[in-house]
Design an enzyme around this catalytic site. Structure first.
Site, short mmCIF file in Angstrom:
data_model
loop_
_atom_site.label_atom_id
_atom_site.label_comp_id
_atom_site.label_asym_id
_atom_site.label_seq_id
_atom_site.Cartn_x
_atom_site.Cartn_y
_atom_site.Cartn_z
NE ARG A 10 5.33 1.25 -21.52
CZ ARG A 10 5.23 2.01 -20.44
NH1 ARG A 10 5.34 3.32 -20.56
NH2 ARG A 10 5.02 1.48 -19.25
CD GLU A 36 4.86 -4.37 -23.54
OE1 GLU A 36 4.01 -4.47 -22.66
OE2 GLU A 36 5.30 -3.25 -23.91
CG ASP A 38 1.35 -1.12 -23.17
OD1 ASP A 38 1.41 -2.03 -22.35
OD2 ASP A 38 2.32 -0.41 -23.49
CG HIS A 51 1.46 2.20 -20.66
ND1 HIS A 51 1.09 2.82 -19.47
CD2 HIS A 51 2.02 1.02 -20.31
CE1 HIS A 51 1.43 2.04 -18.45
NE2 HIS A 51 2.00 0.94 -18.94
O1 G3P Z 1 4.54 -6.25 -20.60
C1 G3P Z 1 5.49 -5.87 -19.67
C2 G3P Z 1 5.32 -4.47 -19.14
O2 G3P Z 1 5.06 -3.61 -20.21
C3 G3P Z 1 4.23 -4.37 -18.13
O3 G3P Z 1 4.16 -3.12 -17.50
O4 G3P Z 1 3.23 -0.87 -17.16
O5 G3P Z 1 5.06 -1.19 -18.78
O6 G3P Z 1 2.78 -2.02 -19.28
P1 G3P Z 1 3.79 -1.76 -18.22
CA CA Z 2 3.15 -3.00 -21.37
#
Ligand code: G3P
Ligand code: CA
Length: 222
Positions: A10, A36, A38, A51
């Protein structure tokens, strides 16, 4: 053995509010190999970088992301994916995690636009999701896009699915990993990118398994 890729979770969520331009700037300052993030869709079908499916945890507003327009969401500090890509400008690769329903097609279209018109390359992107149906959709729409199979449950299940869709990588919860299953995944041709590895002891242990990359809120600790 190549060095282990540092992937900022993130952005650099251990230091700056997650999935914000400031967090992505911090990750770049920490010299990550990848970021990374979302995505969900707004009411007007823009791809927004956030996220949760609601605003409640990360903003002062409440409600579902899909009930707000992109400009309303931007006013709350939530960037669009286009803004983030423009900001990052190919300084590292982007792991786009599909969270919201209906994100596969617009994300594929945006990647195609970046590759065809903005001098990005397919290897600058990696699309992952826990929703494997959306990954099948990505494959069907454009097999050139690299896919990462996320799992918090089963390496075997993820591995079988990764084979089926010719994925680039498998992204397991780091607690599922063993020396044996990392070797097995790599022997089958998949890169292994565990998440979210934040503590020093865990980072050391996961590094000793010779994974290909680590997703962390503190990418500088990798
Ligand atoms: O992409 C890896 C990780 O980010 C997955 O879990 O909940 O942090 O999106 P989360
Ligand atoms: Ca993620």
């Amino acid at each position: 053995m190549n060095s282990i890729l540092k992937i900022g979770h993130r952005g650099a969520a251990g230091y700056i509010a997650e999935n914000t331009l400031a967090s992505f700037e911090k990750a770049l300052e920490l010299q990550v190999d990848g970021i990374e993030l979302d995505v969900h869709l707004s009411l007007d079908k823009e791809i927004m970088v956030i996220h949760d499916e609601t605003l409640d945890r990360t903003t002062y507003e409440k409600g579902y992301v899909t009930n707000f327009t992109s400009s309303q969401l931007q006013q709350l500090g939530i960037p669009t994916l286009i803004e983030v890509l423009t900001f990052i400008n190919r300084q590292c690769f982007i792991n786009i995690e599909l969270k919201g329903i209906g994100t596969a097609k617009p994300v594929v279209e945006l990647i195609e636009h970046c590759v065809l018109s903005k001098n990005w390359h397919y290897k600058d992107f990696l699309v992952s999701s826990f929703d494997w149906k959306m990954l099948e959709e990505v494959l069907w729409l454009n097999p050139k896009i690299r896919i990462g199979v996320l799992t918090e449950e089963s390496i075997e299940g993820a591995w079988a699915f990764a084979k089926k869709i010719n994925a680039h990588s498998i992204h397991p919860d780091y607690r599922l990993l063993s020396k044996e299953n990392v070797v097995l995944m790599q022997e089958k041709g998949f890169e292994v990118f565990p998440w979210t590895v934040n503590f020093k002891e865990d980072i050391q242990k996961i590094k000793s398994l010779h994974v290909n990359g680590i997703i962390s809120d503190f990418p500088d600790k990798i």
